[in-house]
Design an enzyme around this catalytic site. Sequence first.
Site, PDB file in Angstrom:
ATOM      1  N   LYS A  13     -10.705  -4.766 -23.076  1.00  0.00           N
ATOM      2  CA  LYS A  13     -10.177  -4.551 -21.724  1.00  0.00           C
ATOM      3  C   LYS A  13     -10.819  -3.360 -21.022  1.00  0.00           C
ATOM      4  O   LYS A  13     -11.142  -3.438 -19.858  1.00  0.00           O
ATOM      5  CB  LYS A  13      -8.668  -4.249 -21.759  1.00  0.00           C
ATOM      6  CG  LYS A  13      -7.776  -5.391 -22.092  1.00  0.00           C
ATOM      7  CD  LYS A  13      -6.308  -5.022 -21.804  1.00  0.00           C
ATOM      8  CE  LYS A  13      -5.792  -3.769 -22.496  1.00  0.00           C
ATOM      9  NZ  LYS A  13      -5.738  -3.811 -23.940  1.00  0.00           N
ATOM     10  N   ARG A 170       0.472  -2.294 -33.923  1.00  0.00           N
ATOM     11  CA  ARG A 170       0.142  -2.444 -32.495  1.00  0.00           C
ATOM     12  C   ARG A 170      -0.005  -3.920 -32.131  1.00  0.00           C
ATOM     13  O   ARG A 170       0.429  -4.349 -31.068  1.00  0.00           O
ATOM     14  CB  ARG A 170      -1.155  -1.692 -32.164  1.00  0.00           C
ATOM     15  CG  ARG A 170      -0.950  -0.194 -32.119  1.00  0.00           C
ATOM     16  CD  ARG A 170      -2.263   0.537 -32.074  1.00  0.00           C
ATOM     17  NE  ARG A 170      -3.010   0.312 -30.852  1.00  0.00           N
ATOM     18  CZ  ARG A 170      -4.328   0.448 -30.757  1.00  0.00           C
ATOM     19  NH1 ARG A 170      -5.044   0.792 -31.820  1.00  0.00           N
ATOM     20  NH2 ARG A 170      -4.931   0.250 -29.615  1.00  0.00           N
TER      21      ARG A 170
HETATM   22  P1  AMP Z   1      -4.359   1.659 -25.273  1.00  0.00           P
HETATM   23  O1  AMP Z   1      -5.342   2.742 -25.082  1.00  0.00           O
HETATM   24  O2  AMP Z   1      -4.217   0.782 -24.057  1.00  0.00           O
HETATM   25  O3  AMP Z   1      -4.612   0.854 -26.525  1.00  0.00           O
HETATM   26  O4  AMP Z   1      -2.918   2.355 -25.482  1.00  0.00           O
HETATM   27  C1  AMP Z   1      -2.689   3.224 -26.564  1.00  0.00           C
HETATM   28  C2  AMP Z   1      -1.205   3.463 -26.732  1.00  0.00           C
HETATM   29  O5  AMP Z   1      -0.689   4.073 -25.545  1.00  0.00           O
HETATM   30  C3  AMP Z   1      -0.360   2.220 -26.922  1.00  0.00           C
HETATM   31  O6  AMP Z   1      -0.343   1.780 -28.276  1.00  0.00           O
HETATM   32  C4  AMP Z   1       1.003   2.734 -26.467  1.00  0.00           C
HETATM   33  O7  AMP Z   1       1.604   3.575 -27.446  1.00  0.00           O
HETATM   34  C5  AMP Z   1       0.634   3.622 -25.280  1.00  0.00           C
HETATM   35  N1  AMP Z   1       0.613   2.832 -24.026  1.00  0.00           N
HETATM   36  C6  AMP Z   1      -0.462   2.563 -23.239  1.00  0.00           C
HETATM   37  N2  AMP Z   1      -0.112   1.830 -22.173  1.00  0.00           N
HETATM   38  C7  AMP Z   1       1.234   1.618 -22.290  1.00  0.00           C
HETATM   39  C8  AMP Z   1       2.183   0.893 -21.512  1.00  0.00           C
HETATM   40  N3  AMP Z   1       1.831   0.235 -20.401  1.00  0.00           N
HETATM   41  N4  AMP Z   1       3.461   0.907 -21.933  1.00  0.00           N
HETATM   42  C9  AMP Z   1       3.850   1.580 -23.037  1.00  0.00           C
HETATM   43  N5  AMP Z   1       2.999   2.245 -23.834  1.00  0.00           N
HETATM   44  C10 AMP Z   1       1.697   2.273 -23.460  1.00  0.00           C
END
Ligand code: AMP
Length: 213
Positions: A13, A170
Amino acid sequence: MNVILMGPPGSGKGTQAANLAERLNVRAVSSGDLFRDHQRRNTELGQLARSYMERGVYVPDDVTIRMVMEWIEEPDHASGFVLDGFPRTQAQAQALDEALADTGGIDRVAFIRVSDEELTRRLGGRIICAACQRPFNLSSSPPSAEGRCDDCGGDLYQRDDDKAEVVARRIEVYNEETQPVVDYYRSSGLLAEVDGEQPVEAVGEALSQALGI
Ligand code: AMP
């Protein structure tokens, strides 16, 4: 144009959101990057987010919604945006619908589909640049010099939440909480789905075609 890019963790993404934003001439934002930025600055929000992120579970909706809404409301982002990693829950999708109700709403939602097995393989080998966030993969796209970012020379590191025990959680959380949001946009007729197991460039092409840009 307001676009949401959805997909499980490790679906690519971040890379595709940056490319799409460039093509649309708008800004992309990743909620995960916003949280990591707060952690680096050691803000109260960063400390709170860390306790959830290191376990591979979602940060509570109220703080996440507030943080992303502040970003969306900045004047620079009024002409459109690509959202990466938000919304991830039904409450977040609802809050976004309400916030955009007067300004045209979401135009398109693109979904990058990747199997759980492939995600586990990819996340296990992922390292990212501490300075510019560019991702590399130790098996499929290693950096030219070990531990150094090809773009900016920054240090490469493995995110705590890319460690094997957290990755499984996750993916589970994604399937439980975010898959229903994908289904919501599908039933609203906004969803365009692409195969995320192709090479990066082919995924980019498929996204452009799906979004008509
Ligand atoms: P990512 O970098 O998108 O993989 O996000 C890493 C972590 O940030 C996720 O595993 C969540 O703990 C937190 N996170 C990111 N975006 C969200 C969201 N929209 N809602 C809740 N937690 C989020």
